[in-house]
Design an enzyme around this catalytic site. Structure first.
Site, PDB file in Angstrom:
ATOM      1  N   LYS A 280      -9.012 -96.196 -36.140  1.00 42.04           N
ATOM      2  CA  LYS A 280     -10.060 -97.220 -36.023  1.00 42.04           C
ATOM      3  C   LYS A 280     -11.371 -96.573 -35.587  1.00 42.04           C
ATOM      4  CE  LYS A 280     -12.589-100.479 -33.791  1.00 42.04           C
ATOM      5  NZ  LYS A 280     -13.707-100.255 -32.845  1.00 42.04           N
ATOM      6  N   ASP A 296     -18.434-100.994 -50.481  1.00 37.35           N
ATOM      7  CA  ASP A 296     -17.472-102.016 -50.086  1.00 37.35           C
ATOM      8  C   ASP A 296     -16.579-101.480 -48.975  1.00 37.35           C
ATOM      9  OD1 ASP A 296     -15.467-103.898 -49.853  1.00 37.35           O
ATOM     10  OD2 ASP A 296     -15.149-104.128 -52.006  1.00 37.35           O
ATOM     11  N   HIS A 393     -18.939 -96.500 -22.997  1.00 33.80           N
ATOM     12  CA  HIS A 393     -18.846 -97.908 -23.365  1.00 33.80           C
ATOM     13  C   HIS A 393     -19.457 -98.798 -22.294  1.00 33.80           C
ATOM     14  CE1 HIS A 393     -16.655 -97.915 -27.090  1.00 33.80           C
ATOM     15  NE2 HIS A 393     -15.750 -97.076 -26.616  1.00 33.80           N
TER      16      HIS A 393
END
Length: 438
Positions: A280, A296, A393
């Site tokens: 991911k 796409d 983060h």
């Protein structure tokens, strides 16, 4: 329950917005105001956006960022990235800067084969079908001559057509498995048009094939469609350097860092729970470039994740090793991308992104996109084995909270300084902001 609406697609945009606002929102005027904020003031540009899809009522914006300092095959790039997730662009830029002084990234396109299939049912003997396929194959190619003419001029076209017997999986199920070269186009429309022509020819020729019984002549076309699984449309991106050129920390020497990095990647190669999150992160980089260049990302995601599970277990897309004092980190990933057709000539930001990348062809865009994925993965693993993933983060999380509560620039400056030595939590940020405001 809201009543169904009839003829919604025939309503004007204003009528669509009015119906939605009144049907679903407690404050219709506020909903209309928000939608209007994202409408482009340039009427021509707004109409262009409206025509990309159906029932458009506004635009949905993503940040368009850039990651500089990428050296790829001795050429310097600034890579455009369209993504909303915090720290992705910063991480990619940091990885690019790190490898800039260590030889940069090297890439190689391994193949550009794309796939499409005609799925059909046939009830007779497979030997008769095989003879029919030999007979009909030239006619299949003739049926698409007008479609392939321009593609062949550009160096593409149909690479192969083969008959595949899938009756062990589903009774009477067969395929025409077709491979294509579409050069700088992603090629979906070209491939699908060819496949539908094949299907028509296959069905009509079967009806008049004298070796077939009447039942066999009624060969049934189920569907004709390209595949987004393109395991042969592959690109490899690599970084390498002597182990002693890798980072050192208070806890880790360079060789310890390298060893820990390799073990972290090995875990993602064997543990699917880790591999999914690992990949991911790679797709954070890849999808951002795919979106920015008008390709796409859903097709890319589907193909990449299928490739990661090609041996029956989901695994890491990246690999790392230490050999003879040299650290090597690389990715092999299927990327069916295009630089012509689709949005590439329509969306102004897509055109700008491709120009920023020095107008790459499809193979070069495959290389650049793979590098973005590898850089993102390097940055993530670097954080995981040293400071932990949350440090970067939480910096962005802090800004998101401050923006949510309308913090001024002065308040942001003071709180960013405060949270350099304090843990960021939603409650802690709100508390400190309230204290600043008295």
């Amino acid at each position: 329950m809201t009543a169904a609406v009839s003829g919604f697609s025939r309503l004007t945009k204003a009528q669509k917005i009015e119906w939605i606002a009144n049907a679903y929102f407690q404050d219709p005027s506020e909903a209309i105001k928000v939608l209007a904020q994202y409408k482009n003031s340039d009427g021509v540009l707004q109409q262009l956006h409206d025509e990309f899809t159906e029932n458009t009522i506004s635009n949905y914006y993503l940040p368009f960022g850039v990651a500089p300092n990428f050296v790829i095959n001795n050429e310097r790039y600034t890579i455009p990235m369209a993504i909303e997730e915090s720290s992705v662009v910063a991480a990619a830029s940091k990885a690019a800067k790190f490898w800039d002084s260590r030889g940069g990234f090297t890439t190689e396109v391994l193949n550009t084969v794309k796939v499409g299939q005609v799925h059909f049912s046939y009830t007779g003997a497979v030997t008769k079908l095989e003879r029919f396929f030999e007979f009909v194959q030239p006619k299949l190619m003739e049926s698409v001559a007008s479609l392939t003419k321009n593609m062949e001029k550009r160096g593409g076209g149909i690479s192969s057509i083969s008959l595949r017997d899938k009756t062990t999986e589903i009774p009477n199920y067969y395929q025409l498995h077709c491979t294509f070269e579409t050069v700088d186009a992603m090629g979906a429309n070209f491939i699908n048009s060819c496949l539908e022509a094949f299907a028509t020819t296959l069905r009509l020729e079967a009806l008049s094939y004298t070796d077939f019984t009447p039942e066999e002549q009624m060969l049934e076309i189920i569907m004709s469609i390209l595949s987004n699984y393109v395991p042969e449309c592959l690109v490899r991106a690599t970084v390498s350097c002597p182990v002693d050129k890798l980072p050192e920390t208070e806890e880790l020497t360079a060789i310890q860092y390298a060893d820990k990095f390799v073990r972290a990647v090995k875990i993602a190669e064997v543990e699917p729970y880790r591999a999914v999150t690992h990949n991911k992160g790679i797709m954070n980089g890849i999808d951002a470039v795919v979106l920015a260049t008008g390709n796409d990302f859903r097709a890319i995601e589907a193909g990449v994740h299928a490739y990661a599970a090609r041996d029956g277990q989901y695994r890491s897309l990246t690999h790392a090793a230490i050999e003879n004092g040299i650290f090597t980190f690389y990715i092999e990933v299927p990327l069916a991308l295009g630089t012509v057709g689709g949005l590439t000539s329509l969306h102004p930001l897509v055109k700008l992104a491709l120009e920023l990348l020095q107008k790459p062809n499809a193979r070069e865009l495959m290389e650049i996109t793979a590098v973005a994925g590898l850089a993102q993965n390097f940055a993530a693993i670097n954080s995981l084995i040293t400071t932990g993933i949350q440090e970067g983060h939480m910096k962005m999380h802090l800004m998101n909270i401050l923006n949510q509560f309308g913090a001024t620039n002065m308040e942001k400056e003071q709180l960013v300084d405060y949270f350099k030595i304090h843990t960021v939590t939603h409650n802690a940020v709100v508390t400190q902001l309230e204290e600043l405001r008295g």
